[in-house]
Scaffold this active site. Structure first.
Site, PDB file in Angstrom:
ATOM      1  N   HIS A 267      14.496  15.041 -29.189  1.00 36.88           N
ATOM      2  CA  HIS A 267      14.933  16.449 -29.197  1.00 36.88           C
ATOM      3  C   HIS A 267      14.084  17.195 -28.171  1.00 36.88           C
ATOM      4  O   HIS A 267      14.068  16.838 -26.997  1.00 36.88           O
ATOM      5  CB  HIS A 267      14.799  16.974 -30.639  1.00 36.88           C
ATOM      6  N   HIS A 306      23.545  13.430 -24.396  1.00 37.59           N
ATOM      7  CA  HIS A 306      23.549  14.515 -25.387  1.00 37.59           C
ATOM      8  C   HIS A 306      24.610  14.223 -26.428  1.00 37.59           C
ATOM      9  O   HIS A 306      25.669  13.698 -26.100  1.00 37.59           O
ATOM     10  CB  HIS A 306      23.844  15.865 -24.706  1.00 37.59           C
ATOM     11  N   ASP A 362      16.563  18.990 -20.491  1.00 35.75           N
ATOM     12  CA  ASP A 362      15.164  18.575 -20.365  1.00 35.75           C
ATOM     13  C   ASP A 362      14.865  17.822 -19.081  1.00 35.75           C
ATOM     14  O   ASP A 362      13.702  17.563 -18.778  1.00 35.75           O
ATOM     15  CB  ASP A 362      14.777  17.700 -21.568  1.00 35.75           C
TER      16      ASP A 362
HETATM   17  N1  CMC Z   1      19.398   6.314 -21.898  1.00 37.59           N
HETATM   18  C1  CMC Z   1      20.048   5.138 -22.048  1.00 37.59           C
HETATM   19  N2  CMC Z   1      21.041   4.925 -22.903  1.00 37.59           N
HETATM   20  C2  CMC Z   1      21.394   5.957 -23.673  1.00 37.59           C
HETATM   21  C3  CMC Z   1      20.779   7.224 -23.583  1.00 37.59           C
HETATM   22  C4  CMC Z   1      19.740   7.378 -22.646  1.00 37.59           C
HETATM   23  N3  CMC Z   1      19.112   8.550 -22.505  1.00 37.59           N
HETATM   24  N4  CMC Z   1      21.332   8.067 -24.485  1.00 37.59           N
HETATM   25  C5  CMC Z   1      22.293   7.357 -25.113  1.00 37.59           C
HETATM   26  N5  CMC Z   1      22.331   6.091 -24.622  1.00 37.59           N
HETATM   27  C6  CMC Z   1      23.269   5.025 -24.998  1.00 37.59           C
HETATM   28  C7  CMC Z   1      22.942   4.444 -26.359  1.00 37.59           C
HETATM   29  O1  CMC Z   1      22.075   3.352 -26.249  1.00 37.59           O
HETATM   30  C8  CMC Z   1      24.317   4.082 -26.857  1.00 37.59           C
HETATM   31  O2  CMC Z   1      24.683   2.900 -26.214  1.00 37.59           O
HETATM   32  P1  CMC Z   1      25.563   1.785 -27.019  1.00 37.59           P
HETATM   33  O3  CMC Z   1      26.872   2.462 -27.305  1.00 37.59           O
HETATM   34  O4  CMC Z   1      25.658   0.643 -26.079  1.00 37.59           O
HETATM   35  O5  CMC Z   1      24.789   1.470 -28.246  1.00 37.59           O
HETATM   36  C9  CMC Z   1      25.219   5.176 -26.313  1.00 37.59           C
HETATM   37  O6  CMC Z   1      24.551   5.654 -25.132  1.00 37.59           O
HETATM   38  C10 CMC Z   1      25.398   6.354 -27.285  1.00 37.59           C
HETATM   39  O7  CMC Z   1      24.106   6.789 -27.678  1.00 37.59           O
HETATM   40  P2  CMC Z   1      23.794   7.523 -29.043  1.00 37.59           P
HETATM   41  O8  CMC Z   1      22.347   7.387 -29.340  1.00 37.59           O
HETATM   42  O9  CMC Z   1      24.783   7.074 -30.072  1.00 37.59           O
HETATM   43  O10 CMC Z   1      24.170   9.015 -28.650  1.00 37.59           O
HETATM   44  P3  CMC Z   1      23.756  10.275 -29.446  1.00 37.59           P
HETATM   45  O11 CMC Z   1      24.788  11.273 -29.136  1.00 37.59           O
HETATM   46  O12 CMC Z   1      23.512   9.978 -30.872  1.00 37.59           O
HETATM   47  O13 CMC Z   1      22.325  10.637 -28.804  1.00 37.59           O
HETATM   48  C11 CMC Z   1      20.580  11.665 -27.636  1.00 37.59           C
HETATM   49  C12 CMC Z   1      22.025  11.786 -28.093  1.00 37.59           C
HETATM   50  C13 CMC Z   1      20.188  12.977 -26.930  1.00 37.59           C
HETATM   51  C14 CMC Z   1      19.659  11.490 -28.848  1.00 37.59           C
HETATM   52  C15 CMC Z   1      20.451  10.462 -26.671  1.00 37.59           C
HETATM   53  O14 CMC Z   1      21.328  10.607 -25.584  1.00 37.59           O
HETATM   54  C16 CMC Z   1      19.006  10.272 -26.170  1.00 37.59           C
HETATM   55  O15 CMC Z   1      18.213   9.640 -26.855  1.00 37.59           O
HETATM   56  N6  CMC Z   1      18.668  10.827 -24.960  1.00 37.59           N
HETATM   57  C17 CMC Z   1      17.332  10.737 -24.452  1.00 37.59           C
HETATM   58  C18 CMC Z   1      16.439  11.803 -25.107  1.00 37.59           C
HETATM   59  C19 CMC Z   1      16.772  13.176 -24.588  1.00 37.59           C
HETATM   60  O16 CMC Z   1      16.861  13.419 -23.399  1.00 37.59           O
HETATM   61  N7  CMC Z   1      16.853  14.128 -25.537  1.00 37.59           N
HETATM   62  C20 CMC Z   1      17.085  15.549 -25.214  1.00 37.59           C
HETATM   63  C21 CMC Z   1      18.407  16.033 -25.661  1.00 37.59           C
HETATM   64  S1  CMC Z   1      18.791  17.639 -24.943  1.00 37.59           S
HETATM   65  C22 CMC Z   1      17.680  18.727 -25.693  1.00 37.59           C
HETATM   66  C23 CMC Z   1      17.984  18.973 -27.101  1.00 37.59           C
HETATM   67  O17 CMC Z   1      18.938  19.728 -27.386  1.00 37.59           O
HETATM   68  O18 CMC Z   1      17.302  18.401 -27.952  1.00 37.59           O
END
Ligand code: CMC
Length: 430
Positions: A267, A306, A362
């Site tokens: 986050h 995201h 971010d």
């Molecule tokens: N790098 C590599 N792979 C990723 C990433 C990433 N940053 N984010 C998602 N994926 C992949 C994930 O491994 C999954 O792949 P698969 O379908 O093969 O298993 C797929 O994309 C979907 O990911 P998810 O975790 O189900 O997606 P989500 O919507 O639950 O997660 C997130 C959103 C923000 C937690 C995630 O994208 C992440 O961990 N990003 C990196 C951390 C980050 O930058 N966070 C800040 C978010 S913006 C500020 C805020 O509002 O908090």
């Protein structure tokens, strides 16, 4: 056509007509679907709240596919260009842009609540010199509840208003004191002649000069960053704020909990992790190798992806522009080249394209903060200052919502643990 769906329970052959409102069914309407009288009724299972609305809200609108973000109906692009953080904070909280008199009053009240009780300095002094400033912020904001015991009167509008002024006003002071503590500098007190962000820069960076003059470009850049971070509907920290608030805890403890959720690297802690990642990569040439590792499942590309935005994050676009304005004053951040290369490769790579992973808010904010002279571990703290108004707006909305009133946030679970078994005395355990 009626706004209903018909569900046929193949276990019993029975049909149920369930109303649909705003594209949603009520999860409790499923409870009538039973296989027997004793059956508790059908539920829905949704780890991570992938498809569950927990409230109605009028604060922030996001269309993730179109990359739209609006506070109270106003597009984020217009607010970032024309508004100030305090004006936007007023809008987020009260729902309307303030008149001149309302803005003056709001600004006056925020400005005149920024000083901390002297005893708070003693807490901060007690933290180890390398304590993470986010941990200091979380603990100190919770400690505010010991100074303002009337804050527990959460249904008294006057008390809520007072705590709101205090929280919005004191978060920057706590944050700046945490920073000064970490570098062994005396605390710098608020300067009421300065703007919200100008004063924050003053409390961070004032040295021996009699009056600190913030650089107007940096002051405005920080103000825009704060506008972009003011709210983001039902993200995890806001959900925590609503969750703690639903137990009728006081707002200081609730904000401390929300800030704790924000601290996490998935986050608001992501801005800090982006910088650590860029430092680890070290050189533009190492970007392809790093991307390979991410694709192989060895870590994530921080600042990408995201839950809601699947096209682009409109905040990231604005931030990129602000970054160049700050670099014009402070010089180009050497990590920018690595960030640009990462962005370029990731946006072309099938792995990221297929999963709709784009730079989020971010990805560039950390580069700006670093160029302004802030250490990496202060980045989530800056996010927390700006988001405080969003947490308060949602907390208040939840408290006053007749559908939420006195409803403690309490999800159900599917129990898969051990069934009933007799206690085994210690001497008989293997
Ligand atoms: N790098 C590599 N792979 C990723 C990433 C990433 N940053 N984010 C998602 N994926 C992949 C994930 O491994 C999954 O792949 P698969 O379908 O093969 O298993 C797929 O994309 C979907 O990911 P998810 O975790 O189900 O997606 P989500 O919507 O639950 O997660 C997130 C959103 C923000 C937690 C995630 O994208 C992440 O961990 N990003 C990196 C951390 C980050 O930058 N966070 C800040 C978010 S913006 C500020 C805020 O509002 O908090």
């Amino acid at each position: 056509m009626p706004d209903t769906i018909t569900i046929t329970d193949n276990r019993t052959g029975k049909k149920y007509e369930i109303p649909v409102h705003d594209g949603m069914i009520s999860a409790t309407d499923l409870r009538q679907i039973k296989t027997s009288e004793e059956d508790f009724g059908l539920g829905s299972y949704d780890p991570g709240f992938m498809n569950t609305a927990a409230c109605t809200s009028r604060v922030t609108y996001i269309d993730g596919d179109k990359g739209i973000l609006r506070y109270r109906g106003y597009p984020i692009e217009e607010l970032a260009e024309k508004s100030t953080y305090l004006e936007t904070a007023y809008l987020v909280l009260y729902g309307e842009l303030p008149t001149k008199a309302q803005l003056d009053d709001w600004t006056y009240n925020i400005t005149h609540h920024s000083i901390l009780h002297e005893n708070i300095k003693k807490f901060i002094d007690g933290f180890h010199h390398d304590a993470h400033p986010m941990s200091i912020l979380i603990s100190t904001v919770a400690a505010l509840s010991t100074f303002y015991s009337e804050a527990k009167n959460i249904f008294d509008p006057e008390s809520r208003q007072k705590q709101t002024y205090r929280l919005v006003a004191k978060m920057p002071t706590i944050a700046a004191f945490a920073y000064r503590h970490s570098i062994g500098m005396p605390f710098a007190y608020p300067d009421n002649d300065l703007s919200y962000t100008g004063n924050f820069l003053n409390m961070l960076f004032k040295m021996t000069e009699l009056k600190y003059q913030p650089h107007p470009v940096l002051e405005r850049a920080l103000d825009v960053l704060f506008i972009l971070h003011a709210d983001h509907e039902q993200n995890i920290s806001t959900n925590v704020m609503r969750g703690i608030g639903s137990a009728h805890s006081d707002p200081y403890c609730s904000v401390a909990g929300a800030a704790a959720a924000l601290y996490g690297p998935l986050h608001g802690g992501a801005n800090e992790q982006v910088l650590r990642m860029l430092n680890e990569i070290g050189h533009k040439d190492k970007v392809p190798g790093f991307i390979q590792k991410v694709k192989a499942g060895e870590g994530r590309l921080m600042g990408f992806g995201h839950r809601v935005y699947k096209n682009y994050d409109p905040r990231a676009k604005i931030i990129k522009k602000v970054a160049y304005e700050v670099f014009d004053v402070k010089g180009r951040n050497p990590l920018l080249e690595i960030a640009l290369e990462l962005e370029k490769i990731a946006l072309e790579d099938e792995y990221f394209v297929k999963r709709k992973l784009y730079p989020n808010v971010d990805f560039y904010s950390g580069l700006i903060y670093q160029s302004m002279g802030l250490p990496i571990d202060m980045f989530p703290v800056l996010f927390a200052i700006a988001r405080t108004i969003g947490w308060i707006a949602h907390w208040q909305e939840m408290l006053l919502d007749p559908e939420q009133k006195n409803k403690i946030a309490r999800p159900r679970q599917i129990y898969k643990g051990a069934q009933k078994r007799p206690y085994v005395p210690l001497s008989q355990r293997k």
